[in-house]
Design a protein around this motif. Structure first.
Motif, PDB file in Angstrom:
ATOM      1  N   THR A   1       0.158   9.816 -18.529  1.00 40.82           N
ATOM      2  CA  THR A   1       0.223   8.480 -17.939  1.00 40.82           C
ATOM      3  C   THR A   1      -0.954   7.634 -18.400  1.00 40.82           C
ATOM      4  N   ASN A   2      -0.674   6.400 -18.793  1.00 40.78           N
ATOM      5  CA  ASN A   2      -1.732   5.437 -19.110  1.00 40.78           C
ATOM      6  C   ASN A   2      -2.054   4.677 -17.826  1.00 40.78           C
TER       7      ASN A   2
ATOM      8  N   GLU B   1       0.834  -1.208   0.000  1.00 39.57           N
ATOM      9  CA  GLU B   1       0.000   0.000   0.000  1.00 39.57           C
ATOM     10  C   GLU B   1       0.862   1.250   0.000  1.00 39.57           C
ATOM     11  N   ARG B   2       1.914   1.249   0.802  1.00 40.99           N
ATOM     12  CA  ARG B   2       2.803   2.420   0.866  1.00 40.99           C
ATOM     13  C   ARG B   2       3.454   2.662  -0.491  1.00 40.99           C
ATOM     14  N   SER B   3       3.890   1.576  -1.117  1.00 43.92           N
ATOM     15  CA  SER B   3       4.502   1.701  -2.443  1.00 43.92           C
ATOM     16  C   SER B   3       3.488   2.191  -3.462  1.00 43.92           C
ATOM     17  N   ALA B   4       2.258   1.686  -3.385  1.00 39.71           N
ATOM     18  CA  ALA B   4       1.214   2.091  -4.326  1.00 39.71           C
ATOM     19  C   ALA B   4       0.880   3.567  -4.180  1.00 39.71           C
ATOM     20  N   VAL B   5       0.813   4.057  -2.945  1.00 37.90           N
ATOM     21  CA  VAL B   5       0.528   5.474  -2.705  1.00 37.90           C
ATOM     22  C   VAL B   5       1.634   6.340  -3.301  1.00 37.90           C
ATOM     23  N   THR B   6       2.868   5.968  -3.048  1.00 42.85           N
ATOM     24  CA  THR B   6       4.007   6.731  -3.565  1.00 42.85           C
ATOM     25  C   THR B   6       3.988   6.770  -5.093  1.00 42.85           C
ATOM     26  N   ASN B   7       3.754   5.602  -5.687  1.00 39.45           N
ATOM     27  CA  ASN B   7       3.741   5.532  -7.148  1.00 39.45           C
ATOM     28  C   ASN B   7       2.575   6.328  -7.739  1.00 39.45           C
ATOM     29  N   LEU B   8       1.405   6.220  -7.098  1.00 39.37           N
ATOM     30  CA  LEU B   8       0.233   6.916  -7.626  1.00 39.37           C
ATOM     31  C   LEU B   8       0.447   8.429  -7.618  1.00 39.37           C
ATOM     32  N   LEU B   9       1.041   8.941  -6.566  1.00 37.65           N
ATOM     33  CA  LEU B   9       1.310  10.384  -6.498  1.00 37.65           C
ATOM     34  C   LEU B   9       2.202  10.821  -7.654  1.00 37.65           C
TER      35      LEU B   9
ATOM     36  N   GLY C   1      -0.225  -1.896 -16.775  1.00 38.24           N
ATOM     37  CA  GLY C   1       1.094  -1.776 -16.183  1.00 38.24           C
ATOM     38  C   GLY C   1       1.091  -1.315 -14.740  1.00 38.24           C
ATOM     39  N   GLU C   2       2.144  -0.634 -14.354  1.00 45.00           N
ATOM     40  CA  GLU C   2       2.324  -0.213 -12.960  1.00 45.00           C
ATOM     41  C   GLU C   2       1.271   0.772 -12.470  1.00 45.00           C
ATOM     42  N   PRO C   3       0.822   1.740 -13.297  1.00 40.22           N
ATOM     43  CA  PRO C   3      -0.235   2.631 -12.807  1.00 40.22           C
ATOM     44  C   PRO C   3      -1.510   1.876 -12.428  1.00 40.22           C
ATOM     45  N   LEU C   4      -1.921   0.925 -13.258  1.00 36.38           N
ATOM     46  CA  LEU C   4      -3.115   0.140 -12.936  1.00 36.38           C
ATOM     47  C   LEU C   4      -2.872  -0.737 -11.725  1.00 36.38           C
TER      48      LEU C   4
ATOM     49  N   LEU D   1      -3.341   1.417  -8.665  1.00 42.32           N
ATOM     50  CA  LEU D   1      -4.763   1.687  -8.433  1.00 42.32           C
ATOM     51  C   LEU D   1      -5.491   0.454  -7.910  1.00 42.32           C
ATOM     52  N   THR D   2      -5.139  -0.704  -8.418  1.00 42.99           N
ATOM     53  CA  THR D   2      -5.786  -1.945  -7.984  1.00 42.99           C
ATOM     54  C   THR D   2      -5.464  -2.235  -6.523  1.00 42.99           C
ATOM     55  N   THR D   3      -4.211  -2.057  -6.135  1.00 47.48           N
ATOM     56  CA  THR D   3      -3.812  -2.270  -4.736  1.00 47.48           C
ATOM     57  C   THR D   3      -4.617  -1.380  -3.800  1.00 47.48           C
ATOM     58  N   LEU D   4      -4.755  -0.111  -4.157  1.00 46.89           N
ATOM     59  CA  LEU D   4      -5.488   0.825  -3.301  1.00 46.89           C
ATOM     60  C   LEU D   4      -6.987   0.538  -3.322  1.00 46.89           C
ATOM     61  N   SER D   5      -7.504   0.118  -4.464  1.00 50.39           N
ATOM     62  CA  SER D   5      -8.941  -0.170  -4.578  1.00 50.39           C
ATOM     63  C   SER D   5      -9.359  -1.298  -3.657  1.00 50.39           C
ATOM     64  N   PHE D   6      -8.546  -2.342  -3.589  1.00 48.10           N
ATOM     65  CA  PHE D   6      -8.898  -3.515  -2.800  1.00 48.10           C
ATOM     66  C   PHE D   6      -8.366  -3.453  -1.371  1.00 48.10           C
TER      67      PHE D   6
END
Length: 254
Positions: free
Chosen positions: A38-39, A21-29, A43-46, A49-54
């Motif tokens: 950004t697409n 989750e911490r990694s996903a937040v950092t990457n999403l920002l 890939g990594e953006p999706l 988003l998937t990690t944070l969604s669930f």
């Protein structure tokens, strides 16, 4: 009534994030800083988003829903189940902010022809109908807007008619919010292109609502109602019904 302190949810400062989750937040920002380039749909953006969604943390779900909404405002390409599954999960949240973002993103994606079909195939109608009945007007507006887009595809019309969506749509055509009202009437119009669906609309009580809205100050609503009533009147049985039950129809059409 307030919840006892011992049962209160932890504050943001008390929430402990997992490494993912911490990694996903950092990457999403980082991705959001480059929103227009950004697409977010592979890939990594999706993945972020998937990690944070669930996540089981509402604040992270809120971030994911808002990011999906902003990303789909920029582009609404054909997407796959890997994008729609987290969005439909978010749509089923009990949190209004999550519902608002997820419904907005789905409405945006439902502009794409392929997405219209896949959203319905993945079971999107049931949570959309629930969100149509939300007490929050923005959520209502987004959910009905999504259904309007879905109803423009012939493959979806029968499923929508069978889903129980018609009565809520007729009810929302009475909304005091002009956006909700416009989307609801647009959905009803999109459902008037087959004899079976027209009869189901009549049975759901759509006709008097459409007649009453002919005097709406909104020109889009006037057009939707006029066209919908014209389509319904294609069937002789409905024309006879109009003559008996809607004596003011001709006057309002003039």
């Amino acid at each position: 009534m307030s919840t006892p302190p011992s049962d209160s949810p932890p504050s943001e400062a008390q929430i402990i994030l997992t490494d993912n989750e911490r990694s996903a937040v950092t990457n999403l920002l980082q991705y959001l800083e480059n929103l227009t380039t950004t697409n977010f749909f592979n890939g990594e953006p999706l993945s972020a988003l998937t990690t944070l969604s669930f996540s089981d943390k509402i604040s992270l779900q809120q971030s994911a829903a808002l990011a999906f909404a902003e990303a789909t405002d920029q582009a609404a390409p054909q997407v796959g189940r890997d994008t729609l599954d987290p969005l439909l999960f978010l749509l089923s949240s009990n949190d209004t902010d999550v519902q608002r973002g997820a419904s907005a993103a789905l409405a945006n994606l439902a502009v794409n022809v392929k997405n219209k079909v896949l959203i319905v195939k993945l079971g999107g109608l049931e949570p959309l109908i629930r969100r149509m009945q939300s007490p929050n007007v923005d959520v209502q507006c987004n959910a009905v807007g999504c259904l309007t887009n879905l109803a423009s595809h012939d493959e979806n019309k029968t499923e929508i008619a069978r889903s129980g969506a018609l009565i809520p749509l007729v009810q929302l055509a009475h909304s005091e919010d002009i956006r909700v009202q416009r989307n609801a009437v647009g959905s009803l119009l999109n459902m008037t292109h087959t004899n079976e669906n027209r009869q189901q609309l009549v049975n759901a009580g759509a006709t008097p609502v459409l007649v009453n809205l002919l005097t709406s100050p909104d020109t889009d609503i006037q057009y939707y109602c006029t066209t919908a009533l014209s389509n319904i009147a294609v069937d002789s049985s409905n024309r006879s019904e109009f003559l008996m039950t809607e004596p003011e129809l001709v006057q309002r059409l003039v």
